[in-house]
Design a protein around this motif. Structure first.
Motif, PDB file in Angstrom:
ATOM      1  N   THR A   1       0.849  -1.195   0.000  1.00 43.44           N
ATOM      2  CA  THR A   1       0.000   0.000   0.000  1.00 43.44           C
ATOM      3  C   THR A   1       0.884   1.243   0.000  1.00 43.44           C
ATOM      4  OG1 THR A   1      -0.181  -0.145   2.387  1.00 43.44           O
ATOM      5  CG2 THR A   1      -2.030  -0.990   1.124  1.00 43.44           C
ATOM      6  N   ASP A   2       0.349   2.315  -0.550  1.00 44.54           N
ATOM      7  CA  ASP A   2       1.129   3.549  -0.637  1.00 44.54           C
ATOM      8  C   ASP A   2       0.855   4.431   0.586  1.00 44.54           C
ATOM      9  OD1 ASP A   2      -1.265   4.877  -1.049  1.00 44.54           O
ATOM     10  OD2 ASP A   2      -0.801   5.560  -3.068  1.00 44.54           O
ATOM     11  N   TYR A   3       1.390   5.622   0.537  1.00 46.57           N
ATOM     12  CA  TYR A   3       1.271   6.591   1.636  1.00 46.57           C
ATOM     13  C   TYR A   3      -0.190   6.865   1.995  1.00 46.57           C
ATOM     14  CZ  TYR A   3       2.119  10.985   4.126  1.00 46.57           C
ATOM     15  OH  TYR A   3       2.163  11.980   5.068  1.00 46.57           O
TER      16      TYR A   3
ATOM     17  N   LYS B   1      -0.239   6.138 -18.940  1.00 48.90           N
ATOM     18  CA  LYS B   1      -0.449   7.590 -19.052  1.00 48.90           C
ATOM     19  C   LYS B   1       0.473   8.396 -18.130  1.00 48.90           C
ATOM     20  CE  LYS B   1      -3.876   7.551 -22.041  1.00 48.90           C
ATOM     21  NZ  LYS B   1      -3.352   6.377 -22.743  1.00 48.90           N
ATOM     22  N   HIS B   2       1.283   7.680 -17.329  1.00 48.10           N
ATOM     23  CA  HIS B   2       2.150   8.362 -16.363  1.00 48.10           C
ATOM     24  C   HIS B   2       3.567   7.800 -16.441  1.00 48.10           C
ATOM     25  CE1 HIS B   2      -1.300  10.075 -13.946  1.00 48.10           C
ATOM     26  NE2 HIS B   2      -1.900   9.140 -14.636  1.00 48.10           N
ATOM     27  N   VAL B   3       4.539   8.649 -16.139  1.00 50.14           N
ATOM     28  CA  VAL B   3       5.945   8.208 -16.129  1.00 50.14           C
ATOM     29  C   VAL B   3       6.666   8.770 -14.908  1.00 50.14           C
ATOM     30  CG1 VAL B   3       6.151   7.964 -18.643  1.00 50.14           C
ATOM     31  CG2 VAL B   3       6.652  10.178 -17.596  1.00 50.14           C
TER      32      VAL B   3
ATOM     33  N   GLY C   1       5.564  12.680 -14.706  1.00 52.08           N
ATOM     34  CA  GLY C   1       4.305  13.354 -15.003  1.00 52.08           C
ATOM     35  C   GLY C   1       3.471  12.548 -15.965  1.00 52.08           C
ATOM     36  N   LYS C   2       2.637  13.275 -16.702  1.00 52.57           N
ATOM     37  CA  LYS C   2       1.667  12.615 -17.577  1.00 52.57           C
ATOM     38  C   LYS C   2       2.158  12.571 -19.027  1.00 52.57           C
ATOM     39  CE  LYS C   2      -2.431  13.364 -14.864  1.00 52.57           C
ATOM     40  NZ  LYS C   2      -2.721  14.576 -14.132  1.00 52.57           N
ATOM     41  N   VAL C   3       1.791  11.501 -19.694  1.00 49.93           N
ATOM     42  CA  VAL C   3       2.109  11.353 -21.119  1.00 49.93           C
ATOM     43  C   VAL C   3       1.095  12.174 -21.903  1.00 49.93           C
ATOM     44  CG1 VAL C   3       2.362   9.695 -23.017  1.00 49.93           C
ATOM     45  CG2 VAL C   3       2.944   9.004 -20.668  1.00 49.93           C
TER      46      VAL C   3
ATOM     47  N   GLN D   1       6.886  -1.189 -14.242  1.00 46.12           N
ATOM     48  CA  GLN D   1       5.598  -0.498 -14.344  1.00 46.12           C
ATOM     49  C   GLN D   1       4.800  -0.784 -13.075  1.00 46.12           C
ATOM     50  OE1 GLN D   1       2.494  -1.861 -17.279  1.00 46.12           O
ATOM     51  NE2 GLN D   1       3.083   0.022 -18.336  1.00 46.12           N
ATOM     52  N   TYR D   2       4.047   0.220 -12.622  1.00 48.07           N
ATOM     53  CA  TYR D   2       3.176  -0.041 -11.477  1.00 48.07           C
ATOM     54  C   TYR D   2       1.800   0.543 -11.684  1.00 48.07           C
ATOM     55  CZ  TYR D   2       4.779   4.558  -9.496  1.00 48.07           C
ATOM     56  OH  TYR D   2       5.105   5.871  -9.273  1.00 48.07           O
ATOM     57  N   ILE D   3       0.880  -0.066 -10.944  1.00 45.60           N
ATOM     58  CA  ILE D   3      -0.513   0.334 -11.052  1.00 45.60           C
ATOM     59  C   ILE D   3      -0.969   0.732  -9.651  1.00 45.60           C
ATOM     60  CG2 ILE D   3      -1.268  -2.103 -10.907  1.00 45.60           C
ATOM     61  CD1 ILE D   3      -3.483  -1.369 -12.894  1.00 45.60           C
TER      62      ILE D   3
ATOM     63  N   THR E   1      -7.807   4.382 -11.381  1.00 46.10           N
ATOM     64  CA  THR E   1      -6.562   3.611 -11.434  1.00 46.10           C
ATOM     65  C   THR E   1      -5.576   4.301 -12.359  1.00 46.10           C
ATOM     66  OG1 THR E   1      -7.706   1.568 -10.980  1.00 46.10           O
ATOM     67  CG2 THR E   1      -5.657   1.366 -12.173  1.00 46.10           C
ATOM     68  N   ILE E   2      -4.320   4.381 -11.940  1.00 48.56           N
ATOM     69  CA  ILE E   2      -3.307   4.926 -12.846  1.00 48.56           C
ATOM     70  C   ILE E   2      -2.208   3.885 -13.069  1.00 48.56           C
ATOM     71  CG2 ILE E   2      -3.726   7.343 -12.150  1.00 48.56           C
ATOM     72  CD1 ILE E   2      -0.530   6.567 -11.111  1.00 48.56           C
ATOM     73  N   VAL E   3      -1.630   3.918 -14.265  1.00 52.44           N
ATOM     74  CA  VAL E   3      -0.500   3.038 -14.587  1.00 52.44           C
ATOM     75  C   VAL E   3       0.690   3.927 -14.923  1.00 52.44           C
ATOM     76  CG1 VAL E   3       0.379   1.225 -16.103  1.00 52.44           C
ATOM     77  CG2 VAL E   3      -2.039   1.251 -15.482  1.00 52.44           C
ATOM     78  N   LYS E   4       1.827   3.619 -14.293  1.00 49.79           N
ATOM     79  CA  LYS E   4       3.017   4.474 -14.458  1.00 49.79           C
ATOM     80  C   LYS E   4       4.229   3.639 -14.850  1.00 49.79           C
ATOM     81  CE  LYS E   4       3.182   8.099 -11.668  1.00 49.79           C
ATOM     82  NZ  LYS E   4       3.487   9.169 -10.670  1.00 49.79           N
ATOM     83  N   ASN E   5       4.952   4.082 -15.861  1.00 46.87           N
ATOM     84  CA  ASN E   5       6.238   3.465 -16.216  1.00 46.87           C
ATOM     85  C   ASN E   5       7.343   4.102 -15.394  1.00 46.87           C
ATOM     86  OD1 ASN E   5       5.240   1.809 -18.194  1.00 46.87           O
ATOM     87  ND2 ASN E   5       6.381   2.751 -19.881  1.00 46.87           N
TER      88      ASN E   5
ATOM     89  N   PHE F   1       4.898  12.201  -1.429  1.00 45.20           N
ATOM     90  CA  PHE F   1       4.297  10.886  -1.143  1.00 45.20           C
ATOM     91  C   PHE F   1       4.725   9.820  -2.157  1.00 45.20           C
ATOM     92  CE2 PHE F   1       0.997   9.860  -4.239  1.00 45.20           C
ATOM     93  CZ  PHE F   1       0.847  11.054  -4.920  1.00 45.20           C
ATOM     94  N   VAL F   2       5.088  10.236  -3.386  1.00 42.75           N
ATOM     95  CA  VAL F   2       5.463   9.223  -4.398  1.00 42.75           C
ATOM     96  C   VAL F   2       6.793   8.539  -4.049  1.00 42.75           C
ATOM     97  CG1 VAL F   2       4.174  10.370  -6.265  1.00 42.75           C
ATOM     98  CG2 VAL F   2       6.622  10.790  -6.031  1.00 42.75           C
ATOM     99  N   MET F   3       7.540   9.139  -3.110  1.00 43.32           N
ATOM    100  CA  MET F   3       8.814   8.555  -2.662  1.00 43.32           C
ATOM    101  C   MET F   3       8.604   7.678  -1.426  1.00 43.32           C
ATOM    102  SD  MET F   3      11.165  10.061  -4.676  1.00 43.32           S
ATOM    103  CE  MET F   3      12.748  10.048  -3.829  1.00 43.32           C
ATOM    104  N   LYS F   4       7.353   7.550  -0.980  1.00 45.20           N
ATOM    105  CA  LYS F   4       7.115   6.973   0.346  1.00 45.20           C
ATOM    106  C   LYS F   4       6.446   5.606   0.345  1.00 45.20           C
ATOM    107  CE  LYS F   4       7.350  11.284   2.832  1.00 45.20           C
ATOM    108  NZ  LYS F   4       6.704  12.399   3.444  1.00 45.20           N
ATOM    109  N   ASP F   5       6.584   4.879  -0.747  1.00 42.71           N
ATOM    110  CA  ASP F   5       6.130   3.490  -0.708  1.00 42.71           C
ATOM    111  C   ASP F   5       7.231   2.603  -1.289  1.00 42.71           C
ATOM    112  OD1 ASP F   5       5.696   3.377  -3.578  1.00 42.71           O
ATOM    113  OD2 ASP F   5       3.889   4.555  -3.228  1.00 42.71           O
ATOM    114  N   ASP F   6       6.929   1.304  -1.420  1.00 38.81           N
ATOM    115  CA  ASP F   6       7.980   0.353  -1.810  1.00 38.81           C
ATOM    116  C   ASP F   6       8.412   0.452  -3.267  1.00 38.81           C
ATOM    117  OD1 ASP F   6       8.095  -0.556   0.744  1.00 38.81           O
ATOM    118  OD2 ASP F   6       7.159  -2.503   0.364  1.00 38.81           O
TER     119      ASP F   6
END
Ligand code: GTP
Length: 164
Positions: free
Chosen positions: A11-13, A32-34, A59-61, A91-93, A100-104, A143-148
């Motif tokens: 789980t994330d922050y 849609k995210h990188v 950011g966003k594609v 890649q994570y979702i 839901t977002i998917v990020k490379n 917060f994007v730096m605060k999960d696994d």
């Protein structure tokens, strides 16, 4: 025989469920995210988002752009960094309340920093010799730096990408 696929789930922050994989685009061919873990002269290159705090750029594609192109553009916009080498990492979702977002995730080596007139929603480049071990409890960090995702990607990069 196909190698065993490993997925990490945590789980994330904000307590949203995150699934991370180092396979080739397991969740979407067109995310849609990188997010770009950048290295510049043996230091990590981050940016300081005006609201979220310190984070690797991303950011966003945009339309008519590949995810890789977006990664190179976001690094330039948010840090002034010119990418000389970029490699897909994973890649994570994120299953959030609002969708839901998917990020490379990419690893990039930066050739030079070019001063920008604007760094958009960030305060520009931040160079760090190391990412603090207790980043999760550090208010300066996003917060994007605060999960696994960060931990697993840094381990992957150390093993598979550095020294290229
Ligand atoms: P705008 O649409 O530009 O206003 O930004 P936004 O932050 O509202 O939307 P975005 O599509 O970027 O993100 C939607 C939600 O997904 C965020 O509020 C987060 O909860 C989540 N999210 C986005 N990126 C990440 C990430 O890298 N990690 C985690 N854990 N969650 C993320």
């Amino acid at each position: 025989m196909k190698a065993v696929e490993i997925m990490y789930r945590f789980t994330d922050y904000y307590c949203n469920e995150v699934t991370l994989s180092f396979d080739d685009h397991p969740f979407s061919r067109n995310p849609k995210h990188v997010w770009v873990i950048c290295q510049y002269h043996n230091k990590w290159l981050l940016t300081k988002h005006k609201e979220r705090g310190l984070e690797f750029p991303g950011g966003k594609v945009e339309e008519n752009e590949t995810a890789r192109e977006a990664a190179v553009r976001e690094v330039k916009e948010e840090t002034g960094g010119v990418v000389e080498f970029i490699q897909y990492v994973g890649q994570y979702i994120v299953a959030g309340k609002g969708g839901t977002i998917v990020k490379n995730v990419y690893f990039a080596e930066i050739a030079e920093l070019v001063v920008q007139h604007t760094y958009y929603e960030t305060e520009g480049p931040i160079r760090l010799a190391c990412i603090p071990w207790n980043v999760r409890h550090n208010k300066q960090y996003s917060f994007v730096m605060k999960d696994d995702v960060l931990k697993h990607c840094m381990e992957y990069i150390k093993k598979e990408c550095q020294g290229n």
